[in-house]
Structures are given as C-alpha cells and as structure tokens.
Design a protein around this motif. Sequence first.
Motif, short mmCIF file in Angstrom:
data_model
loop_
_atom_site.label_atom_id
_atom_site.label_comp_id
_atom_site.label_asym_id
_atom_site.label_seq_id
_atom_site.Cartn_x
_atom_site.Cartn_y
_atom_site.Cartn_z
N TYR A 68 0.83 -1.21 0.00
CA TYR A 68 0.00 0.00 0.00
C TYR A 68 0.87 1.26 0.00
CZ TYR A 68 -2.90 3.78 1.57
OH TYR A 68 -3.53 4.99 1.65
N GLY A 70 -0.94 4.34 -1.12
CA GLY A 70 -1.93 5.38 -1.42
C GLY A 70 -2.63 5.14 -2.75
N PHE A 72 -4.64 2.91 -5.75
CA PHE A 72 -5.68 1.89 -5.78
C PHE A 72 -5.08 0.59 -6.30
CE2 PHE A 72 -8.81 -0.41 -8.40
CZ PHE A 72 -9.73 -0.73 -7.43
N SER A 132 -7.73 -4.16 4.95
CA SER A 132 -8.31 -2.88 5.38
C SER A 132 -7.69 -1.69 4.67
CB SER A 132 -8.14 -2.73 6.89
OG SER A 132 -6.76 -2.64 7.21
N LEU A 133 -6.54 -1.89 4.04
CA LEU A 133 -5.89 -0.79 3.34
C LEU A 133 -6.41 -0.63 1.91
CD1 LEU A 133 -2.24 -1.37 4.57
CD2 LEU A 133 -3.86 0.35 5.37
N PHE A 134 -7.29 -1.52 1.52
CA PHE A 134 -7.84 -1.47 0.16
C PHE A 134 -9.36 -1.60 0.26
CE2 PHE A 134 -3.62 -3.39 0.09
CZ PHE A 134 -2.96 -2.52 -0.76
N PRO A 135 -10.05 -0.48 0.35
CA PRO A 135 -11.49 -0.54 0.67
C PRO A 135 -12.39 -1.01 -0.48
CG PRO A 135 -10.52 1.53 1.41
CD PRO A 135 -9.53 0.87 0.52
N ILE A 136 -11.82 -1.46 -1.59
CA ILE A 136 -12.64 -2.08 -2.63
C ILE A 136 -12.06 -3.46 -2.91
CG2 ILE A 136 -13.43 -1.94 -5.03
CD1 ILE A 136 -13.11 1.09 -4.88
N TYR A 158 -14.77 -5.10 7.86
CA TYR A 158 -14.36 -4.42 6.62
C TYR A 158 -15.53 -3.67 6.00
CZ TYR A 158 -12.66 -4.15 1.75
OH TYR A 158 -12.28 -3.73 0.49
N GLY A 163 -15.79 -0.60 3.75
CA GLY A 163 -15.36 -1.37 2.59
C GLY A 163 -16.49 -1.61 1.60
N PHE A 164 -16.09 -1.94 0.38
CA PHE A 164 -17.06 -2.17 -0.70
C PHE A 164 -16.61 -3.44 -1.42
CE2 PHE A 164 -18.36 -1.62 -5.17
CZ PHE A 164 -19.70 -1.30 -5.03
N PHE B 339 -10.01 7.57 -1.76
CA PHE B 339 -10.86 7.24 -0.62
C PHE B 339 -10.98 8.36 0.40
CE2 PHE B 339 -9.48 3.03 -2.16
CZ PHE B 339 -10.73 2.53 -2.47
N ARG B 464 5.84 7.44 5.48
CA ARG B 464 4.87 6.87 6.40
C ARG B 464 5.02 7.56 7.75
NH1 ARG B 464 5.36 3.25 2.48
NH2 ARG B 464 3.49 2.05 1.99
N THR B 499 0.13 7.94 5.22
CA THR B 499 1.17 8.22 4.24
C THR B 499 1.06 9.65 3.73
OG1 THR B 499 -0.13 7.48 2.34
CG2 THR B 499 1.18 5.82 3.48
N GLN B 544 -2.33 11.86 2.91
CA GLN B 544 -3.26 11.65 1.81
C GLN B 544 -4.32 10.62 2.16
OE1 GLN B 544 -1.56 9.72 -1.59
NE2 GLN B 544 -0.17 8.44 -0.40
N ASP B 545 -4.22 10.02 3.35
CA ASP B 545 -5.13 8.91 3.64
C ASP B 545 -5.48 8.81 5.13
OD1 ASP B 545 -2.67 8.23 4.53
OD2 ASP B 545 -2.40 6.51 3.22
N TRP B 547 -8.16 8.27 6.10
CA TRP B 547 -9.21 7.25 6.19
C TRP B 547 -8.68 5.95 6.81
CZ3 TRP B 547 -7.97 2.88 3.50
CH2 TRP B 547 -7.08 3.00 2.43
N MET B 551 -10.40 2.70 8.63
CA MET B 551 -10.48 1.38 8.03
C MET B 551 -9.50 0.37 8.62
SD MET B 551 -12.73 0.64 5.76
CE MET B 551 -12.04 -0.81 4.97
N HIS B 552 -8.41 0.84 9.17
CA HIS B 552 -7.33 -0.07 9.54
C HIS B 552 -7.83 -1.20 10.43
CE1 HIS B 552 -3.41 -1.42 11.12
NE2 HIS B 552 -2.97 -0.98 9.96
N ALA B 553 -7.22 -2.36 10.25
CA ALA B 553 -7.65 -3.54 10.99
C ALA B 553 -7.55 -3.36 12.50
CB ALA B 553 -6.83 -4.76 10.55
#
Lengths: 278, 758
Positions: A68, A70, A72, A132-136, A158, A163-164, B339, B464, B499, B544-545, B547, B551-553
């Motif tokens: 990850y 940033g 997609f 969790s770092l990739f919401p799709i 998620y 998440g989607f 996102f 990071r 990040t 930039q994120d 979010w 979302m993080h686990a």
Amino acid sequence: MLSAWRSGLAIACLVAATSVALLALGADLSTVASAKAEAVAEAAQDGMRRFGGGRRAAVAIDPGKADYDGRFSFVRLRYGPTFDGYSRREPPWAHDYPRADFHFLKILSEITFVRTFIDEGNILTLDDPDLSLFPIAYMSEPGFWTLSEEEMAGFRAYLQKGGFVIFDDFRDNHRANLVAQMRRVLPDARWVPLDPAHPVFHSFFEINSLDIMGYYGPAEWTGIFEDNDPAKRLMAIANYNHDLGEMWEFSDTGYLPVDLSNEAYKFGVNYVVYAMTH
Amino acid sequence: MFDALFRFFFDLSPVVFSQGEFRLAPSTGSYVAAVAVGVAVGLTLLAYRSGRGRARDRIALATIRVALLALILLCLFRPLLVVKAAVPQQNFLGVLLDDSRSMQIADYGGQQRAAFVRDEFGAPDRGLLKALSDRFTIRTFRFSAAPSRVTQEDLAFNGSQTRLGAALSGVRQELAGLPVAGLVMITDGADTADTALGDALLGLRAEGLPVFTVGVGQETLSKDIQVGRVVTPKTALKGTTLMVDVVLSQSGFDGQKVTIDVEDEGTLVSTQQVTLPDAGTPASIPVRFSVTEAGPRVLRFRVSPQPGELVTENNAREALIDVRDRKEKILYFEGEPRFELKFLRRAVTEDPNLIVTALQRTADNKYLRLGVDTPDELVAGFPKTREELFAYRGLILGSIEAGAFSGDQLRMIAEFVDRRGGGLLMLGGPRAFAEGGYAGTAVADVLPVVLDRSQVQPKDSVSRLSVKPTRAGNATAVTQLADTEAASVEKWESLPVVTAVNRIDAIKPGATILLSGTDETRRERPVLTFQRYGRGKSFAFTPQDSWVWQMHASIPVDDMTHENYWRQLLRWLVDGVPDQVEPNTMTERVEPGEAAEITANVVDPSFVELNDAAVVVRVTGPDGAVSDVPMAWDGEHSGQYNASIPTKAPGWYEARLEATRGGKTVGSTVTHFRAAPGDIEFFDATMRAATLKRIADDTGGRFYQAGGTATLADDLRYTGRGVTTVEEHDLWHLPIVLILLVGLLCAEWGYRRVVGLA
C-alpha cells in the motif's frame, strides 16, 4: 453526457487497439504483466483454453503483492483451503486472474484520474489485516465461497467500516450460497434489486438500462445497503448471471465482441468511482 | 513613618514644602553679619593655609568651618517658606466615597473595607469627617459608576462597578464654579471601567484640582483563588466541542488541587482537576466541553471556594456563547477519485450542522457533484465568480493541481480566506501543495506552510508518518481525541501510520503546528498546520489517507476517532466565518439601564464593504417589547455600523440586524446580549495603590493608606486652591538647622581629636 460518450468511445478504441496488437503478437501477454510474465502468460493461456471449454488440471498463481502506498490496487478475495500459490485445479476465486485484474487496472487508469497500480495486484483473504488498506475488493465465483469464523469477523468489520465488495461470475443456485454466506457476515442485511437510477450506475458512465444479457443469462444487479437503507451507502454489489471478469480478461483477444467488453469495463469503472466517493 | 520623621526634622508637613515657595527676608543687620562672616571665612582659610598637620586634614577642617559659617549666615538672612493656606470654612472640599461591592471585602484589619468609611465618615463629630469639616465645607458623593450626592445613610456598598474616571469627572463638573480646595477619594481603586483614566485626569490637571486618594484594603489578598479570564468564541455551532483557556491565579494555595467545573445554564457539562499555579503567576488551563443546546448560552467556569478564602465571588467567570443551530456549507474540490473524499464525507454525514458539498473530478473535464442543493450548483465546475464561491463558508482542496484553476480562481481562493473570512483546508496528495504547482500562486500566500517549487517530493516517494499532537495541539479542541489530554495523547499514539507524498519543510512565521508526524527516518514533519490570514484561517493537512484511521484492521468498528477528528476540524474550519451582516457585540453584558454598544460589518455578496446600506436593529427585550434602532455607518471604517441599544429590565435582549440596500435585502443575522448585574467588582479586587498614586501624582495631590490619614486634613489646607491666605514659616529655627550646627561643631572637634590636632 458528451464526456461519457467520449469516455465510452475511448474504452472501445482502447479495447480494440489492445486486441489487435496482442493478436498480432500471437497473444504474447508479457506486455500486460511484465513483472510476472511467466505466471501471467500461463494463467492467460489457461484462461483461453477455459474460454474454449477446457480447464487446466493444475495452475500456479502468483499471489502478487502491491504494498500500500496510497494508490488503488485491485484486490481479489481468496477463500477456501489454505493456498500456497499452487493449485491442482484453478480455484474458483482465481477465475480470470490475472488478466482480468490487470486489464481492468489499465483501463481504469487510462479512463479516469484514479491512481492505480498497473501490473500489480493483491490476493487477500477476508481475515488478512492488509485488506483494510484497500477498501474495494472483488470476489469471483461466490457460489463456491466458504467462510471461517475469522474471515467472517474480518469481512464484517471491513464492510461496516466502509469497505465495498463486488461479487462477480455466478449463476443459478450459486446465488443461494452467496446469500447464505453474507447472512453469516451481516445477519440483518437484505439483498435489494438495484435500479438503473442508482448513483452507482452514474458515477462515471451513464448506465441507464440494466436490461442486459449477461454472460450466463439475463443479468441482475442486487446490492446490500448500509442499515438496509437504499438511501445510504451501497456496501456490496452482485452481478448475478454475469461475469465482468471474463469480459475484462479477454478484452484484448478478440474472442468477445468489443461492445461486451466495453460495457463490462463501464460497470467496473463505475463501481470503483462510486466506492471511492460514497 | 516618613511623614513623622519629616515633621520631626522640619516641623512642617511635606505638603507645605511641596506647595510652598522658598524666600529670604534679610534685615540690614544681615548684611553686616555677612561681612563679619566673610572676614571670619578669610581668617579661617588663612589660619589653615599653613601650620600643623597634614594638608588634607587642614583642608577638611577648613571646609567644615566654612560650612558652619555659611549655615550661620543663611540663618541670619531669615529663610522663609511662603505658602498659600486655605481660609477655614471658606472653601469646599469634594469627598468621593466608593460605594461599590468590592468595599465589602474584609481585608481592612479583619473588617470590611466599608468599615473604614463608616468609622471615618459615619458621624460629623469624629474621625476624618470632623477633621475635614473643621477646615472645609464638605460635599460628599458616593460613586460606583457615576457619582451622586449622599449622606452616610445612603451608602450600601452594593454598586456593581467602579469607574474612577467617571466619578472624578462628574464631581469636578458638579463643583464647577465653587472655591474648591481639592477632592478626597476614598476607595480601593479597583477600577472596572473599559476606558482609561487619562481623559479624566487631563481635565483635573487642566483645572489644577488636586485629588487626595485614600486606599482602603490590602495590595495582596492573603488567601484567594481567582478565575481571571476565560477566552471563549462569541459563536459556536451546536454540538461543537470547545477547548477554552481558563486563566487561574491564586495566593495562599500553592500546589493545591482544585476542580474547574463548567456549567451550561446550570447544567454541569465538564469537570477537570488541576493543580494551582504558584502564587502571583497566572496559569492558562485548557478546559474542554461541548455546547449542545442552541441559543444564547451563559457558560459558567467555576472553582469551588476553598477554606479561608477572602473573596469567593471571583472563583467563577461567566461567558456568553451564541450557539447556532444551522448548517454550514463546505465545498470540497477533489482532483482525483480517492478514498479520502469518501471517508471524509462519511465522517461528517451524521453531523447535523455540516454539509460537505463535493466536486469530484473523475477524469479530464469530467466532474461528479455530490451533496449539491440545486441542479445548477457547481454544474460548470469550480466556481468562477466570487459570489458563487463566497456562498460557502469553508473550502477544502484535495489532490487538485493549481493548473486546474485560472489565475482569477486562484486569487478568488485567496480572497475567500482574506476578505470573505472563510476557512481553507488543503489536503495532502500528489497534486497538492508544491507538488501540485501551488508555489508562487496567490493560494500559497494564504497557506500556513511554505511552498518551494524546488523542494518537491520525488514522484512515487511515500513517507509513512506516525502522528501525534504538538504542545499547541494538546491545547486545542480540534486535535483532542478523548476527554483528557493524557487519554488523547494515548489515543494518538495508538493510531496506525498514514502516508504523505508532499514535502513540507517549513511553516509560515504566524502558523502553528497542531499535529506532527515522525517518518521512517525519525524526521519530524508537520501534519496539521494552522494560521489566521486576513479575516479567515487556513489549514494544511499533509497526509493523503487519514481514512486509514477508520479502516485499519487495528481500529474497532465502533471507534469514532476518524469521525470525531474530521467533525472537529471541519467545525473549526467554519467557526466564526462571518455572514454578510456580521454583528460584533462589544459588551455581552451590561448593567440594567445601561446601553449596549453594538457594531456590525455589512458587505455585499462578494464581501465588498457597503457604506450606503440601511441597517436596523430590531431589539426584543425580556418583556417581549420590540423596538427598532437604526445603525449608522461610523464614517471611519468601511462597512462598519454602530448603534447604542438602551436597556431597561434585566434579562436577555435579542438583536436582529437587518441590512437593505436599494430596497433589496443584503442580509440579516441575530445576536444576543443580556442586562444583568455582574461580579466584576470582585475580580482583581486588591487595593490598587499604583492607580491611586497615579491619580494623586498626576493632579498634584497625595496618596494615603487608610491607616495613615492623620495629616490629610492639614495637607489639604495647602493645595493653593480656593480662598487662601498667605502664611510665612520661618525656617531658621527648624530642628534640622540646630542639628546641622551642632553636628558641624562636633564634626570639627571629633576630627581634630582623631588626627591629634585638638
């Protein structure tokens, strides 16, 4: 409207150009996935055989890893038995991998301003913290989907956190399995038939009709909404009787009509843009 | 003590010397004596020119002898002190008695300060009043705000303010035309007026009217805790969490732990334990609370009274906050689908007071509009006119390059902050900051960080960052993630890394870093930076994120960190953003019967000041009575209008400001103020010796402590004002002269003994 038409035309041109070029090169797919050329080519050849009706008995799938940063990344959800990168038969979650994934990423990055990995993707289980770092996320063949308790908890969190998920490539009674598994994940969730007016069909391309003959028959689109409220966020979308991945996969071969691949890409692009904005 | 010593040596009061004129009154014999003294000096010098002893001893002895002769000669010339003295009962004396509540403080020998007034002015046949009455015709006034004539029985010591300047000016005017010897002011000097004393003193000085001040009370309270100041915003959105600075000071309670309670109209909304600062050193304590009820709210910040405290009324401060329940609209322009937009919008979607309207660029010249009110809103992309842009109160620029704007649009964004007073937030991203080409643009001037086009982060280079609040961040509500500072810091430390793809090396001189991040190389980078610019404010948020914090686990599903952070930040973004008609209530509280001064700024839709608008304040009083008060342009500041609103009954007053121009409405807004007695008298209520001394010095009077007024009546005779007679005081027989003569003789004799010349 003009922009949508131009973007559609661009997809068609891109798909056609890619098809011609790759055919002229004898379907050498190394240009599609240079980093994993060998595995990609092998899987692609397997896919082509499959398209003709056959399947390889044994496959090697590079799980891929897009760390990850940033951007997609296409995340393909893996389920079932523990996987070590090699399978006696192509597992259902891997159908159309990797060409569908990378073709889609290429189209997405060309058509939109989404910053993507181009030739890298991720294959993750539902309980993988990296998910969790990739919401799709994308799941193929949910008719064969099975869930452990850990995966169930991970997937629930998620989706609830934002998440989607896209369910693709299933038909007939496979839907029953999808419904049953999702009931375990979100017990109160209801599948709702989607209307062409829903924003997911207008987030980038204007898709005004869902009266489409899918890969396996008349396609249906259903979804799960946050709090079962259709006015809220769409958390999951399922393409029943359809197989977008298959159409992405063979969009460069000429085996499928350009129009079909074109339409499949539109759905995929809309899903991503919707999920990034809603 | 000084006075007594002075009188011992000089036989007269220092006032007599300060007012008097020194003269000599020699007789004929004085000149004969002068010749004799001159001969004696000559003989002395001749005698000491040679002879026994060392030269320096002879010089010293000659000097002493000459000094002795000179002193004798001075006395023979009959030195006089000529002074004008008031003729008894021919002059008036104004006596001003402080009738304010602070006179109830019991620091005058264990009694209330008012006890001094009662003792000295309670009966005509005793105390200071008698001493003054024997010499002058007395006019007694009481004062808290304006002065008025009184008798002793009228004093209740319940005035809610002390205005020394107004009292002095009032009495001066009251006694105009009379032969006035001076004024005597009995007070603790705790002036509560907003205006300076200078004007009042200027009038007294011009008239030559001296003021003799008597300070009652102690200059330091032995045991006291005071909530000195509370800094709150005038307005806030309903549901906003505020962090306000409460300034505490104390004496006699070093290191003691106390609790600061915050009450919203009587309901406890926050409580916080603090350790009191060192005596005499005010400390600013950040206190966090939420405003959950709309309307004018009186917030009370209180420290419970401690045993032995002399003044408990100054343990609480009140502040008025106009809590607004309305929707504040923010425009978020995002240059690429990502996102951050989704999760930011989602974070505030449940906030009833924030609307984030998003303009999402998805491809070249292709936009997705989200949360628009009308079909036409943003249909042509980012606003192209000031009227369109200035309709929003906040602006978020995501990963959108400067090249996406025209030059005028970039200037509009700068003016959005500078002139319109809006809040600008730039988010990190590959198309933001210097990486997005903003260096050298009008927007770069507004941002709180320094953009350098030669210092951009290499493409595909990602940092990071572990984020934590700075010291300033810990004192700000926007970066508080928990109820206490310690819990908030712990929460920040538990959050996953984010990040950043922008290189920010420096911030502007007036900017403040609220959040900083540590990258992989342990280098500190600004994460959230803030500054005020013009009428507005700007923020730079470099990740930039954010979010990932949702979302993080590692983040539980029900964790509200991400939501709270963005709600707090966006509420701050639009906090205090002015309307087209923006009131500034100068005083949030006035005494019943006093007028409230209100100013308002009026601008057109592009926020250009209007000087030709018709502005009216519709005032609704506590009894429901409605009255219209016109506001007039002040003629000095563009777009600024003033009005003075009279009050009668105590209670809340609603002021609805409406501006029209050419028959069209420019805008309207509502503000509130209240008429109520306050406790201001008990704040900083120590006896202000410096203030009282200044009054006396500036007017030619004297300052006395309450216990040292024995000479006051006599001193007043020598002000030189009114009907006077000339008094001559011989100085040759002063004790100091005799002491000097004897001293010089003894000095000569002693010196001779020491050096062996006796």
